[in-house]
Design a protein around this motif. Structure first.
Motif, short mmCIF file in Angstrom:
data_model
loop_
_atom_site.label_atom_id
_atom_site.label_comp_id
_atom_site.label_asym_id
_atom_site.label_seq_id
_atom_site.Cartn_x
_atom_site.Cartn_y
_atom_site.Cartn_z
N UNK A 184 -0.82 -27.22 12.12
CA UNK A 184 -1.33 -28.24 13.04
C UNK A 184 -1.74 -29.56 12.45
N UNK A 185 -1.74 -29.69 11.11
CA UNK A 185 -2.12 -30.96 10.51
C UNK A 185 -0.91 -31.88 10.56
N UNK A 186 -0.72 -32.48 11.72
CA UNK A 186 0.47 -33.28 12.01
C UNK A 186 0.03 -34.35 13.00
N UNK A 187 0.21 -35.61 12.65
CA UNK A 187 -0.28 -36.69 13.50
C UNK A 187 0.31 -36.64 14.91
N UNK A 188 1.48 -36.04 15.07
CA UNK A 188 2.08 -35.96 16.41
C UNK A 188 1.38 -34.93 17.29
N UNK A 203 -11.33 -36.55 24.99
CA UNK A 203 -11.06 -37.59 25.98
C UNK A 203 -10.66 -38.93 25.37
N UNK A 204 -10.94 -39.14 24.08
CA UNK A 204 -10.60 -40.38 23.41
C UNK A 204 -9.67 -40.08 22.24
N UNK A 205 -9.03 -41.12 21.72
CA UNK A 205 -8.18 -40.94 20.56
C UNK A 205 -9.03 -40.43 19.40
N UNK A 206 -8.56 -39.36 18.73
CA UNK A 206 -9.33 -38.81 17.62
C UNK A 206 -8.87 -39.38 16.30
N UNK A 207 -7.83 -40.21 16.34
CA UNK A 207 -7.45 -40.95 15.13
C UNK A 207 -7.22 -42.39 15.52
N UNK A 208 -7.54 -43.30 14.66
CA UNK A 208 -7.37 -44.71 14.97
C UNK A 208 -7.10 -45.48 13.70
N UNK A 248 -4.00 -40.84 4.87
CA UNK A 248 -3.11 -41.71 4.10
C UNK A 248 -2.39 -42.66 5.05
N UNK A 249 -1.91 -43.76 4.50
CA UNK A 249 -1.21 -44.75 5.33
C UNK A 249 0.02 -45.33 4.67
N UNK A 250 0.56 -44.60 3.67
CA UNK A 250 1.64 -45.19 2.89
C UNK A 250 2.99 -44.53 3.12
N UNK A 251 3.06 -43.60 4.08
CA UNK A 251 4.35 -43.01 4.41
C UNK A 251 4.93 -43.73 5.61
N UNK A 252 6.07 -43.28 6.05
CA UNK A 252 6.68 -43.83 7.24
C UNK A 252 6.59 -42.81 8.36
N UNK A 253 6.72 -43.27 9.58
CA UNK A 253 6.71 -42.38 10.73
C UNK A 253 7.81 -41.32 10.57
N UNK A 254 7.57 -40.01 10.87
CA UNK A 254 6.36 -39.44 11.42
C UNK A 254 5.34 -38.97 10.37
N UNK A 258 -0.52 -37.94 8.49
CA UNK A 258 -0.49 -36.47 8.47
C UNK A 258 -0.95 -35.88 7.14
N UNK A 259 -1.60 -36.71 6.32
CA UNK A 259 -2.12 -36.26 5.03
C UNK A 259 -3.47 -36.92 4.79
N UNK A 260 -4.33 -36.28 4.02
CA UNK A 260 -5.57 -36.93 3.61
C UNK A 260 -5.26 -37.94 2.54
#
Length: 260
Positions: A184-188, A203-208, A248-254, A258-260
């Motif tokens: 389940x550790x998957x941003x999708x 009820x709100x976005x849990x990631x931003x 993390x923010x250095x991969x590409x979609x998807x 999906x990683x710490x």
């Protein structure tokens, strides 16, 4: 999908589980793809039965580890989809399902030295519990039930000179990493995470996207901010001002987020 909360210390977020019956998750593995040596198409040497056995053993370690640590409300059987990401399960698994399983994983392999297969392994879920209504007191709605892992033997094992204990630890770490994506550790899947206090999705976005360091490669950071994750991060880093745990923010979609 149940958010793990075993290691955080903020008691205000705990819930009463006495009315929820959960049992150790039953993870079944389909490693039939490892029963034959496939031909390669780019001139790579074929892998070996010894190497495939090595990979299979790493998955058995992961299976045992997670079965002793995760609990779910068990179901009678899981049914495979006609297409699991990029793989077609057997007609029997689609029609009759897999009994005595809460999570079924197809373990496959390729031997490829091209850039398109530059990974050591990749894991993705492809079927989920959809029969529950919300609020779901069993915390099962949206939980992955089927997934697949592909090992690229060319990158992960075939070019090693010997099969050492260190290599086994490294391979098992990779296998665990990909299985956690399936669990389940998957941003999708963040939008289907259930709030254990209510049985409803948050009820709100849990990631931003937030600016933690504007100069960092990849731009803005992403944070995961469920109550349990936020409480754990505050405790671990001794920082009460945290609003979530950075992803993390250095991969590409998807892959991004999906990683710490």
């Amino acid at each position: 999908m149940l958010e793990d909360h075993h290691h955080y210390k903020n008691a205000s977020h705990r819930r009463n589980l006495q009315s929820i019956v959960r049992n150790a998750i039953r993870i079944t593995l389909d490693t039939n793809d490892f029963n034959s040596i496939k031909a390669t198409t780019n001139g790579e040497p074929q892998t070996t039965t010894i190497n495939l056995s090595f990979l299979r053993k790493s998955m058995l370690v992961v299976q045992t580890f997670l079965q002793t640590r995760l609990k779910v409300s068990t179901i009678s059987r899981v049914f495979a989809p006609a297409l699991c990401v990029d793989f077609g399960p057997s007609a029997n698994d689609v029609s009759n399902g897999i009994s005595a399983s809460d999570l079924h994983i197809y373990v496959r392999y390729v031997t490829d030295n091209t850039a398109a297969y530059g990974y050591s392994a990749t894991g993705k879920s492809c079927k989920y519990v959809t029969s529950r209504t919300l609020p779901d007191t069993t915390l099962q709605q949206g939980r992955p039930t089927v997934g697949r892992i592909i090992f690229n033997t060319y990158n992960i094992i075939d070019r090693q000179t010997s099969l050492t204990n260190r290599l086994f630890a490294e391979v098992t770490t990779t296998a665990m990493h990909e299985t956690i994506h399936i669990v389940g550790f998957d941003s999708s899947l963040y939008s289907s995470y259930l709030n254990p206090a209510t049985g409803n999705v948050y009820p709100l976005f849990i990631n931003e996207s937030v600016t933690l360091d504007a100069g960092r490669t990849g731009g803005n950071n992403y944070i995961l901010k469920t109550p349990f994750v936020t409480a754990w991060a505050k405790s671990f880093f001794a920082c009460t001002s945290l609003t979530g745990m950075a992803l993390e923010n250095e991969e590409t979609t998807p892959g991004i987020g999906s990683h710490w």
